[in-house]
Design an enzyme around this catalytic site. Structure first.
Site, PDB file in Angstrom:
ATOM      1  N   HIS A  65       6.285   8.688 -30.459  1.00 15.31           N
ATOM      2  CA  HIS A  65       6.235   8.891 -31.740  1.00 15.31           C
ATOM      3  C   HIS A  65       5.902   7.666 -32.716  1.00 15.31           C
ATOM      4  O   HIS A  65       6.244   6.718 -32.135  1.00 15.31           O
ATOM      5  CB  HIS A  65       7.677   9.275 -32.230  1.00 15.31           C
ATOM      6  CG  HIS A  65       8.140  10.542 -31.580  1.00 15.31           C
ATOM      7  ND1 HIS A  65       9.317  10.759 -30.880  1.00 15.31           N
ATOM      8  CD2 HIS A  65       7.538  11.635 -31.001  1.00 15.31           C
ATOM      9  CE1 HIS A  65       9.801  11.873 -30.280  1.00 15.31           C
ATOM     10  NE2 HIS A  65       8.321  12.491 -30.385  1.00 15.31           N
ATOM     11  N   TYR A 135      18.814   3.957 -32.441  1.00  9.56           N
ATOM     12  CA  TYR A 135      17.744   3.357 -33.034  1.00  9.56           C
ATOM     13  C   TYR A 135      18.021   2.933 -34.487  1.00  9.56           C
ATOM     14  O   TYR A 135      18.619   3.860 -35.269  1.00  9.56           O
ATOM     15  CB  TYR A 135      16.798   4.681 -33.247  1.00  9.56           C
ATOM     16  CG  TYR A 135      16.387   5.321 -32.175  1.00  9.56           C
ATOM     17  CD1 TYR A 135      14.901   5.186 -31.599  1.00  9.56           C
ATOM     18  CD2 TYR A 135      17.069   6.437 -31.719  1.00  9.56           C
ATOM     19  CE1 TYR A 135      14.455   5.751 -30.423  1.00  9.56           C
ATOM     20  CE2 TYR A 135      16.672   7.335 -30.568  1.00  9.56           C
ATOM     21  CZ  TYR A 135      15.268   6.926 -29.958  1.00  9.56           C
ATOM     22  OH  TYR A 135      14.918   7.576 -29.001  1.00  9.56           O
TER      23      TYR A 135
END
Length: 186
Positions: A65, A135
């Site tokens: 991604h 993240y």
């Protein structure tokens, strides 16, 4: 006192972060993020978003991604439980390492993180069951800016360490690269 060791990888700007753990009989303290120390590594923005994932099955692949400019994002990726093979692909237009990738084992045990600059695609494969990832993102998620590479693209030749046991329809549906792919212009 520095709590991070910044370790270069073969891809300029992509860094492995070795965290210093301060411990005693009770356990340890580890700093996950420090704006001052990570500014020297290229992190210049505040944290815009923090995401936490759980993946149950070993061999699962999530990725590859990225977000398109002007919403391109840097990511600081850490494994809080279990173990993953974390990989980043350089998509920066004009980069000498364009379409090259680098992978690192991140685990709860080794306490490492990967600092992924803007212009890179990111993904991982779980090497153990019950993996939790954290993240930190420099920009918020913008659905219209979302993009991805197919994690099974032969042109990338990502060397997944385990057979892929699970891959979402979204991730497997990303197109294979062709000669018209120019990369990400930052």
């Amino acid at each position: 006192m520095s709590r991070f060791e910044l370790v270069s990888t073969p891809l300029a700007g992509l860094l492995r972060i070795e965290r210093q753990r301060l411990g005693d009989a009770r356990g340890f303290l580890s700093r996950l993020f420090c704006a001052d120390e990570l500014a020297a590594a290229g992190w210049r923005k505040p944290i815009a978003q923090i995401n936490h994932t759980f993946t149950a099955q070993a061999g699962t692949v999530r990725g590859m991604h990225y977000q398109l400019p002007p919403h391109a994002e840097a990511k600081l990726v850490s494994c809080l439980r279990g173990e993953v093979w974390d990989v980043a692909v350089d998509l920066r237009v004009g980069s000498p390492t364009f379409l090259q990738w680098h992978g690192e084992v991140l685990s709860a045990e080794n306490g490492r993180a990967l600092l992924i600059p803007e212009g890179f695609a990111h993904g991982f494969q779980t090497l153990s069951p019950d993996v939790e990832m954290l993240y930190c993102h420099s920009n918020p998620y913008v659905p219209g800016a979302e993009a991805g590479l197919n994690p099974q693209d032969p042109r990338l030749a990502l060397a997944w360490p385990l057979p892929i046991t699970q891959l979402s329809p979204r991730d497997s549906g990303h197109p294979m690269l062709n000669n018209s792919f120019e990369g990400v212009r930052l």
